[in-house]
Scaffold this motif. Structure first.
Motif, PDB file in Angstrom:
ATOM      1  N   LEU A 266       5.958   2.557   1.683  1.00 12.89           N
ATOM      2  CA  LEU A 266       5.316   1.378   1.117  1.00 12.89           C
ATOM      3  C   LEU A 266       5.000   0.420   2.253  1.00 12.89           C
ATOM      4  O   LEU A 266       5.893  -0.204   2.821  1.00 12.89           O
ATOM      5  CB  LEU A 266       6.221   0.717   0.072  1.00 12.89           C
ATOM      6  CG  LEU A 266       6.242   1.384  -1.308  1.00 12.89           C
ATOM      7  CD1 LEU A 266       6.802   2.795  -1.238  1.00 12.89           C
ATOM      8  CD2 LEU A 266       7.044   0.570  -2.303  1.00 12.89           C
ATOM      9  N   VAL A 267       3.711   0.332   2.576  1.00 20.47           N
ATOM     10  CA  VAL A 267       3.246  -0.408   3.744  1.00 20.47           C
ATOM     11  C   VAL A 267       2.987  -1.857   3.370  1.00 20.47           C
ATOM     12  O   VAL A 267       2.270  -2.149   2.403  1.00 20.47           O
ATOM     13  CB  VAL A 267       1.978   0.231   4.337  1.00 20.47           C
ATOM     14  CG1 VAL A 267       1.442  -0.600   5.500  1.00 20.47           C
ATOM     15  CG2 VAL A 267       2.282   1.651   4.796  1.00 20.47           C
TER      16      VAL A 267
ATOM     17  N   ILE B 254       0.862  -1.181   0.000  1.00 20.48           N
ATOM     18  CA  ILE B 254       0.000   0.000   0.000  1.00 20.48           C
ATOM     19  C   ILE B 254       0.894   1.226   0.000  1.00 20.48           C
ATOM     20  O   ILE B 254       1.709   1.414   0.913  1.00 20.48           O
ATOM     21  CB  ILE B 254      -0.938  -0.009   1.218  1.00 20.48           C
ATOM     22  CG1 ILE B 254      -1.888  -1.210   1.132  1.00 20.48           C
ATOM     23  CG2 ILE B 254      -1.727   1.288   1.299  1.00 20.48           C
ATOM     24  CD1 ILE B 254      -2.760  -1.382   2.354  1.00 20.48           C
ATOM     25  N   VAL B 255       0.753   2.049  -1.036  1.00 16.82           N
ATOM     26  CA  VAL B 255       1.600   3.231  -1.184  1.00 16.82           C
ATOM     27  C   VAL B 255       0.920   4.415  -0.503  1.00 16.82           C
ATOM     28  O   VAL B 255      -0.208   4.776  -0.854  1.00 16.82           O
ATOM     29  CB  VAL B 255       1.860   3.536  -2.667  1.00 16.82           C
ATOM     30  CG1 VAL B 255       2.772   4.756  -2.800  1.00 16.82           C
ATOM     31  CG2 VAL B 255       2.481   2.329  -3.353  1.00 16.82           C
ATOM     32  N   LEU B 256       1.596   5.012   0.465  1.00 17.80           N
ATOM     33  CA  LEU B 256       1.077   6.161   1.191  1.00 17.80           C
ATOM     34  C   LEU B 256       2.076   7.305   1.102  1.00 17.80           C
ATOM     35  O   LEU B 256       3.289   7.072   1.033  1.00 17.80           O
ATOM     36  CB  LEU B 256       0.845   5.821   2.668  1.00 17.80           C
ATOM     37  CG  LEU B 256      -0.177   4.736   2.995  1.00 17.80           C
ATOM     38  CD1 LEU B 256      -0.204   4.489   4.496  1.00 17.80           C
ATOM     39  CD2 LEU B 256      -1.560   5.116   2.495  1.00 17.80           C
TER      40      LEU B 256
ATOM     41  N   VAL C  52       6.293  -1.039   7.525  1.00 18.94           N
ATOM     42  CA  VAL C  52       6.720  -0.414   6.272  1.00 18.94           C
ATOM     43  C   VAL C  52       7.795  -1.280   5.626  1.00 18.94           C
ATOM     44  O   VAL C  52       8.825  -1.569   6.243  1.00 18.94           O
ATOM     45  CB  VAL C  52       7.251   1.006   6.519  1.00 18.94           C
ATOM     46  CG1 VAL C  52       7.690   1.641   5.206  1.00 18.94           C
ATOM     47  CG2 VAL C  52       6.174   1.854   7.194  1.00 18.94           C
ATOM     48  N   ALA C  53       7.540  -1.715   4.370  1.00 19.44           N
ATOM     49  CA  ALA C  53       8.505  -2.553   3.657  1.00 19.44           C
ATOM     50  C   ALA C  53       9.738  -1.734   3.260  1.00 19.44           C
ATOM     51  O   ALA C  53      10.868  -2.180   3.429  1.00 19.44           O
ATOM     52  CB  ALA C  53       7.865  -3.180   2.430  1.00 19.44           C
ATOM     53  N   ARG C  54       9.501  -0.535   2.738  1.00 17.23           N
ATOM     54  CA  ARG C  54      10.617   0.336   2.363  1.00 17.23           C
ATOM     55  C   ARG C  54      10.094   1.749   2.150  1.00 17.23           C
ATOM     56  O   ARG C  54       8.875   1.976   2.070  1.00 17.23           O
ATOM     57  CB  ARG C  54      11.325  -0.167   1.099  1.00 17.23           C
ATOM     58  CG  ARG C  54      10.471  -0.247  -0.144  1.00 17.23           C
ATOM     59  CD  ARG C  54      11.279  -0.806  -1.309  1.00 17.23           C
ATOM     60  NE  ARG C  54      10.560  -0.800  -2.563  1.00 17.23           N
ATOM     61  CZ  ARG C  54       9.772  -1.756  -2.984  1.00 17.23           C
ATOM     62  NH1 ARG C  54       9.611  -2.834  -2.243  1.00 17.23           N
ATOM     63  NH2 ARG C  54       9.161  -1.671  -4.143  1.00 17.23           N
ATOM     64  N   TYR C  55      11.027   2.677   2.073  1.00 14.58           N
ATOM     65  CA  TYR C  55      10.693   4.088   1.909  1.00 14.58           C
ATOM     66  C   TYR C  55      11.272   4.604   0.592  1.00 14.58           C
ATOM     67  O   TYR C  55      12.277   4.098   0.087  1.00 14.58           O
ATOM     68  CB  TYR C  55      11.263   4.923   3.058  1.00 14.58           C
ATOM     69  CG  TYR C  55      10.703   4.585   4.424  1.00 14.58           C
ATOM     70  CD1 TYR C  55       9.585   5.237   4.921  1.00 14.58           C
ATOM     71  CD2 TYR C  55      11.317   3.623   5.221  1.00 14.58           C
ATOM     72  CE1 TYR C  55       9.077   4.944   6.188  1.00 14.58           C
ATOM     73  CE2 TYR C  55      10.822   3.318   6.484  1.00 14.58           C
ATOM     74  CZ  TYR C  55       9.703   3.983   6.958  1.00 14.58           C
ATOM     75  OH  TYR C  55       9.208   3.693   8.199  1.00 14.58           O
TER      76      TYR C  55
ATOM     77  N   LYS D 227       7.041   3.120  16.936  1.00 12.63           N
ATOM     78  CA  LYS D 227       6.900   2.349  15.711  1.00 12.63           C
ATOM     79  C   LYS D 227       5.970   3.072  14.751  1.00 12.63           C
ATOM     80  O   LYS D 227       5.098   3.840  15.176  1.00 12.63           O
ATOM     81  CB  LYS D 227       6.359   0.950  16.023  1.00 12.63           C
ATOM     82  CG  LYS D 227       7.298   0.120  16.898  1.00 12.63           C
ATOM     83  CD  LYS D 227       6.722  -1.259  17.157  1.00 12.63           C
ATOM     84  CE  LYS D 227       7.665  -2.085  18.040  1.00 12.63           C
ATOM     85  NZ  LYS D 227       7.120  -3.436  18.331  1.00 12.63           N
ATOM     86  N   PRO D 228       6.131   2.839  13.423  1.00 12.96           N
ATOM     87  CA  PRO D 228       5.288   3.540  12.449  1.00 12.96           C
ATOM     88  C   PRO D 228       3.812   3.240  12.663  1.00 12.96           C
ATOM     89  O   PRO D 228       3.425   2.112  12.998  1.00 12.96           O
ATOM     90  CB  PRO D 228       5.788   3.009  11.099  1.00 12.96           C
ATOM     91  CG  PRO D 228       7.143   2.475  11.366  1.00 12.96           C
ATOM     92  CD  PRO D 228       7.123   1.970  12.772  1.00 12.96           C
TER      93      PRO D 228
END
Length: 362
Positions: A328-329, A286-288, A319-322, A299-300
């Motif tokens: 990117l959740v 999920i793109v935020l 979050v998988a990566r930034y 924590k996020p």
């Protein structure tokens, strides 16, 4: 006087209660706070991974002499190109040559004994045919000839072994290659099998990379990797995975991956630094906007609008990566969640909000 104080105290209490009631009524009458929000929707996103590595030979061979001896000559240095059969180094051949001479003399002696035994056998057979000797004499001569013949065969085998051993005093290149290491010098005494010279084959080259566990586990075995020279990105070739280390390096905790480079350009010399690029298959994320993130216990987390009450709920997320502007959740949100994307530092759980549903759906 006491009655007057009592009346005044009652008046103050009534006034305080009235003020508190007004404030409570004002809070309950506070309008919902306008916010911006997006609807969570998982999207399969591929990821480009870039890693720095180096060019190495597919085949590296440690060469050593097959016999013990003292090094007489060494004809190569590190970095030299050698051809198939080229002489690399030699051992002092004197002792081995003496062994060859001894074996040759033994063959001559055995050959003479075999010839003498054969003549004796022929003579006994002639006498037997004329009935001058008994058959036992013929059989005895046959045994003598067979024994001499066997000795001659053994002597010839030992001579061949001695001659082979003489060739072992020479170390030659099994194929065209580059000398990558030298471990002996003239005058040094070496043991059989001890590494003397290391060769790197020039026929095939590989790109070697040390990758993280995340990349190692995510990359399929048939992935294509674009390998380009770091000094000249225009020099590149597409390679496939040849093999990968089954265990991580104990110091760096990375995995060694070898990429086969068919028809590698000549500019990709051994030891050259290269960059490998590949695209990892996407998984639902999920793109935020980065502005949507807040935190909970360090924590996020994000604020999600409850559709039934229009109140905010703070949800922790993974979050998988930034990227520079996005997060990117990977987990923590469900498809269809309305996620607040701005002003999250001024929001609180349970607060009523309002947003334009039509604008969010676009």
């Amino acid at each position: 006087m006491t009655r007057l104080k009592t009346l005044l105290l009652c008046g103050y209490c009534s006034l305080a209660l009235a003020v508190a009631g007004c404030q409570e009524e004002k809070r309950s009458a506070e309008p919902p706070r306008p916010v911006r929000a997006v609807i969570a929707k998982p999207v399969a996103l591929s990821e480009e991974v870039a890693q720095t590595g180096e060019i190495q030979a597919t085949i590296e061979t440690d060469l050593g002499f097959r016999i013990d001896g003292r090094v007489a000559t060494r004809n190569v240095e590190v970095g030299m190109d050698v051809t198939k059969g080229q002489l690399l180094a030699t051992l002092d051949p004197n002792d081995v040559q003496n062994g060859v001479r001894t074996a040759e003399a033994e063959v001559k002696r055995a050959d003479a004994e075999e010839g003498l035994a054969r003549s004796g056998l022929d003579r006994q057979r002639t006498l037997f045919d004329k009935h001058f000797v008994a058959r036992a004499r013929v059989e005895e001569a046959e045994v003598g000839w067979r024994t001499a013949s066997a000795r001659l065969s053994v002597a010839k085998t030992e001579l061949q072994s001695a001659r082979n051993k003489l060739t072992y005093t020479e170390l030659r290149a099994p194929d065209a290659a580059i000398v990558s290491a030298v471990a002996v010098n003239a005058g040094q005494v070496v043991n059989a099998g001890q590494t003397a010279i290391k060769l790197a084959s020039t026929h095939e080259r590989d790109a070697i990379f040390n990758v993280s566990e995340r990349v190692y586990t995510a990359v399929p075995s048939d992935v294509q990797v674009e390998v380009a020279l770091l000094s000249d990105p225009g020099v590149k070739v597409i390679g496939l995975i040849r093999d990968a280390s089954p265990t991580a390096d104990p110091a760096t905790r990375t995995y060694r991956v070898r990429i086969r480079l068919p028809d590698a350009p000549p500019a990709m010399t051994l030891g050259a630094t290269v960059t490998g690029r590949l695209v990892l298959p996407g998984k639902p994320l999920i793109v935020l906007p980065a502005s949507a993130l807040t935190n909970e216990d360090g924590k996020p987390a994000v604020f999600v609008v409850q559709p039934s009450t229009q109140e905010l709920v703070r949800k922790p997320v993974m979050v998988a990566r930034y990227t520079a502007t996005q997060a990117l959740v990977e987990s923590g949100l469900a498809e269809g969640d309305a996620v607040v994307t701005a002003g999250v530092s001024k929001l609180r759980p349970g607060q009523k909000v309002a947003y334009d549903a039509a604008q969010v759906a676009q």
